[in-house]
Scaffold this active site. Structure first.
Site, short mmCIF file in Angstrom:
data_model
loop_
_atom_site.label_atom_id
_atom_site.label_comp_id
_atom_site.label_asym_id
_atom_site.label_seq_id
_atom_site.Cartn_x
_atom_site.Cartn_y
_atom_site.Cartn_z
N GLY A 11 -25.23 38.11 8.37
CA GLY A 11 -25.39 36.86 7.72
C GLY A 11 -23.92 36.45 6.91
O GLY A 11 -23.24 37.42 6.61
N ASP A 12 -23.71 35.18 6.46
CA ASP A 12 -22.92 34.76 5.57
C ASP A 12 -21.38 34.95 5.96
O ASP A 12 -20.49 35.28 5.18
CB ASP A 12 -22.90 35.49 4.16
CG ASP A 12 -24.47 35.28 3.70
OD1 ASP A 12 -25.00 34.22 3.86
OD2 ASP A 12 -25.11 36.41 3.03
N GLY A 14 -19.62 32.90 7.37
CA GLY A 14 -18.55 31.73 7.49
C GLY A 14 -18.75 30.85 8.56
O GLY A 14 -17.94 29.91 8.97
N LYS A 15 -20.02 30.88 9.34
CA LYS A 15 -20.40 30.00 10.45
C LYS A 15 -20.17 28.57 10.09
O LYS A 15 -19.84 27.66 10.74
CB LYS A 15 -21.75 30.37 11.00
CG LYS A 15 -21.87 31.62 11.22
CD LYS A 15 -23.34 31.99 11.86
CE LYS A 15 -24.20 31.86 10.77
NZ LYS A 15 -24.17 33.25 9.77
N GLY A 39 -27.86 30.10 4.53
CA GLY A 39 -27.01 29.12 3.45
C GLY A 39 -25.63 28.56 4.03
O GLY A 39 -24.90 29.75 4.22
N HIS A 40 -25.30 27.55 4.31
CA HIS A 40 -24.02 27.05 5.18
C HIS A 40 -23.36 26.64 3.97
O HIS A 40 -23.94 25.36 3.75
CB HIS A 40 -24.33 26.40 6.37
CG HIS A 40 -24.90 27.48 7.39
ND1 HIS A 40 -25.56 26.67 8.62
CD2 HIS A 40 -25.08 28.56 7.50
CE1 HIS A 40 -26.01 27.79 9.05
NE2 HIS A 40 -25.83 28.75 8.68
N THR A 41 -22.11 26.80 3.69
CA THR A 41 -21.03 26.13 2.84
C THR A 41 -19.96 25.41 3.47
O THR A 41 -19.48 26.16 4.32
CB THR A 41 -20.58 26.88 1.87
OG1 THR A 41 -21.70 27.95 1.31
CG2 THR A 41 -19.93 26.16 0.77
N GLN A 224 -28.13 33.10 10.07
CA GLN A 224 -28.01 34.46 9.75
C GLN A 224 -26.94 35.26 10.59
O GLN A 224 -26.06 34.66 11.08
CB GLN A 224 -29.36 34.96 9.59
CG GLN A 224 -30.48 34.73 8.69
CD GLN A 224 -31.10 33.41 9.03
OE1 GLN A 224 -31.60 33.24 9.97
NE2 GLN A 224 -31.28 32.58 7.87
N ARG A 303 -27.71 35.74 -5.36
CA ARG A 303 -27.76 37.46 -5.61
C ARG A 303 -26.29 38.10 -5.14
O ARG A 303 -25.82 37.42 -4.19
CB ARG A 303 -28.73 38.00 -4.49
CG ARG A 303 -30.21 37.93 -4.87
CD ARG A 303 -31.33 38.73 -3.99
NE ARG A 303 -30.94 38.01 -2.67
CZ ARG A 303 -31.89 38.39 -1.62
NH1 ARG A 303 -32.50 39.39 -1.74
NH2 ARG A 303 -31.81 37.73 -0.41
N PRO A 304 -26.09 39.08 -6.01
CA PRO A 304 -24.60 39.33 -5.58
C PRO A 304 -24.70 40.13 -4.06
O PRO A 304 -25.95 40.88 -3.98
CB PRO A 304 -24.46 40.46 -6.54
CG PRO A 304 -25.38 40.46 -7.26
CD PRO A 304 -26.31 39.57 -7.22
#
Ligand code: IMP
Length: 425
Positions: A11-12, A14-15, A39-41, A224, A303-304
């Protein structure tokens, strides 16, 4: 051409940015799995959109957005996102479709997620506490499930909630000594959701098949990453849905042969949030350096993220799993400044070298990485827009990744903005 964008790591990747760019040529964007754990930015100009449930395509005015049956919907989060977009001048009126078969995340799911994790102590999964696992568990269990369609029928919903809450209250009191849930408050909440979301609830499978027949361009947005896939990921440290491209069919009712292009998204290195094995993890200065340069903190939980080198064994596996024909590599700019860059090309497990990804978390936790080391680069890549202008060391790194993963890299991310992307043919 229909396209599915799917994460190939944990996950994460950059989708959100990739979907936002590809959405320019799409008519419809579909979310088919996961929930508000994602979480999509997306950054457009100076405006940052952090979305959890809404497809990333929502930031393009006029784009039809489908939340399909495979998603678990937390209506509070969805309403906040609709409001947040509206505050920035982007309306979802007439262009949001939510499947009547999507399951609803209720307060008791979030409570159960938290209580169960607390009770597991050091064996916890490290979930996002968004109620995802308990909601999917109720879906599979069937008897105590609530779907979006139920919000349209308050009389029958009231009866359903009474029996569910009676069951959950007994269970939570016995297991966790928890205070009882108030069924009337929950029902009132559902009635409010019904009023504000009712107009969006439809049969999305029928809609998508009509769109396919009408030759619309559909973009399917995975949530994810494939290593978090319930069946094919690093079980039990996974999410509760099929987060790989394999989740597409069950998640929205579209057969995979109708989707010609499967684009896998990776970062130039690996990250993971939550517990579970991570062979290429760099729990050291390198990992800390990547975390700070890449701003690797969770969009959903803050969270880191755990950081490490690119793992070609894992990505070759997830690319095969999803039938991926191209890769988009994001965060390439983050690695600038390292003297050398490593990538894991094989695992050594119990003394034997292998390039196969083990199916069981126990074996994976014993895997040691066999690294390929390539020269690093110091140049800032964030202003480069043509592949030809990339430093030779970057091209060498990309060629090495392609060699070990076996899939061409066609798109590169060199910064968070829409414009910071390089196409490689
Ligand atoms: P859950 O999906 O909240 O049940 O969490 C299960 C595992 O998946 C945990 O390790 C989470 O950190 C991870 N996870 C869930 N969603 C995401 C995501 O969008 N990005 C990264 N990790 C995620």
């Amino acid at each position: 051409m229909n396209c599915c964008v799917v994460g190939l790591q944990w996950g994460d990747e950059g989708k959100g940015k990739v979907v936002d760019i590809l959405a320019e040529k799409a008519d419809i964007v579909v979310r088919y799995g996961g929930g508000a754990n994602a979480g999509h930015t997306v950054i457009i100009g100076d405006t940052k959109f952090a979305l959890h449930l809404m497809p990333s395509g929502a930031v393009r005015p006029g784009m039809v957005c489908v939340i399909a049956n495979g998603v678990v919907v937390d209506p509070d989060v969805l309403l906040q996102e609709i409001q947040g977009l509206s505050d920035k001048g982007i309306s979802m009126e007439g262009r949001l479709l939510i499947s009547e078969n999507a399951h609803v995340v209720l307060d008791y799911h979030k409570l159960e997620d938290r209580l169960r994790e607390e009770s597991l102590g050091k064996n916890k999964i490290g979930t996002t506490a968004r109620g995802i696992g308990p909601c999917y568990a109720d879906k599979v269990g069937r008897s105590y499930a609530v779907r979006m369609a139920d919000l349209r029928d308050p009389i029958s919903l009231r009866g359903k909630l009474e029996s569910i809450v009676a069951y959950k209250n007994k269970l939570f009191a016995a297991m966790y000594n928890a205070a009882p849930i108030n069924v009337s408050e929950l029902f009132d909440k559902c009635c409010r959701w019904s009023q504000s979301l009712g107009k969006y609830i439809v049969n999305t499978t029928e809609y998508l098949h009509a769109a396919l027949d009408a030759k619309k361009n559909i973009l399917f947005e995975g949530a994810q990453g494939a290593l978090l896939d319930l069946d094919h990921g690093t079980f039990p440290f996974v999410t509760s849905s099929n987060a790989s491209a394999l989740g597409l069919g069950p998640g929205c009712g579209v057969p995979s042969q109708r989707v010609e292009r499967i684009l896998g998204v990776v970062k130039a290195y690996m990250t993971r949030v939550g517990s579970g094995p991570f062979p290429a993890e760099q729990d050291n200065e390198i990992g800390n350096w990547i975390r700070e340069r890449g701003h690797e903190y969770g969009t959903t939980t803050g969270r880191p993220r755990r950081c490490g080198w690119f793992d070609a064994v894992a990505v070759a596996y997830t690319a095969r799993l999803g039938g991926v024909n191209e890769i988009a590599m994001m965060h390439l700019d983050t690695l600038a400044g390292l003297r050398e860059v490593k990538l894991c090309r094989a695992y050594r497990i119990d003394g034997k070298e292998t390039t196969f990804f083990p199916g069981d978390a126990g074996q994976l936790s014993r895997a040691e990485c066999v690294y390929e080391t390539v020269p690093g680069w110091s140049e800032d890549l964030s202003g480069i827009s043509r592949y030809a202008d990339l430093p030779a060391a970057v091209k060498h790194y990309l060629a090495t990744v392609e060699r070990f993963v076996g899939v061409p890299i066609t798109m590169l991310g060199v910064g968070p903005k829409r414009s910071q992307v390089i196409y490689k043919d």
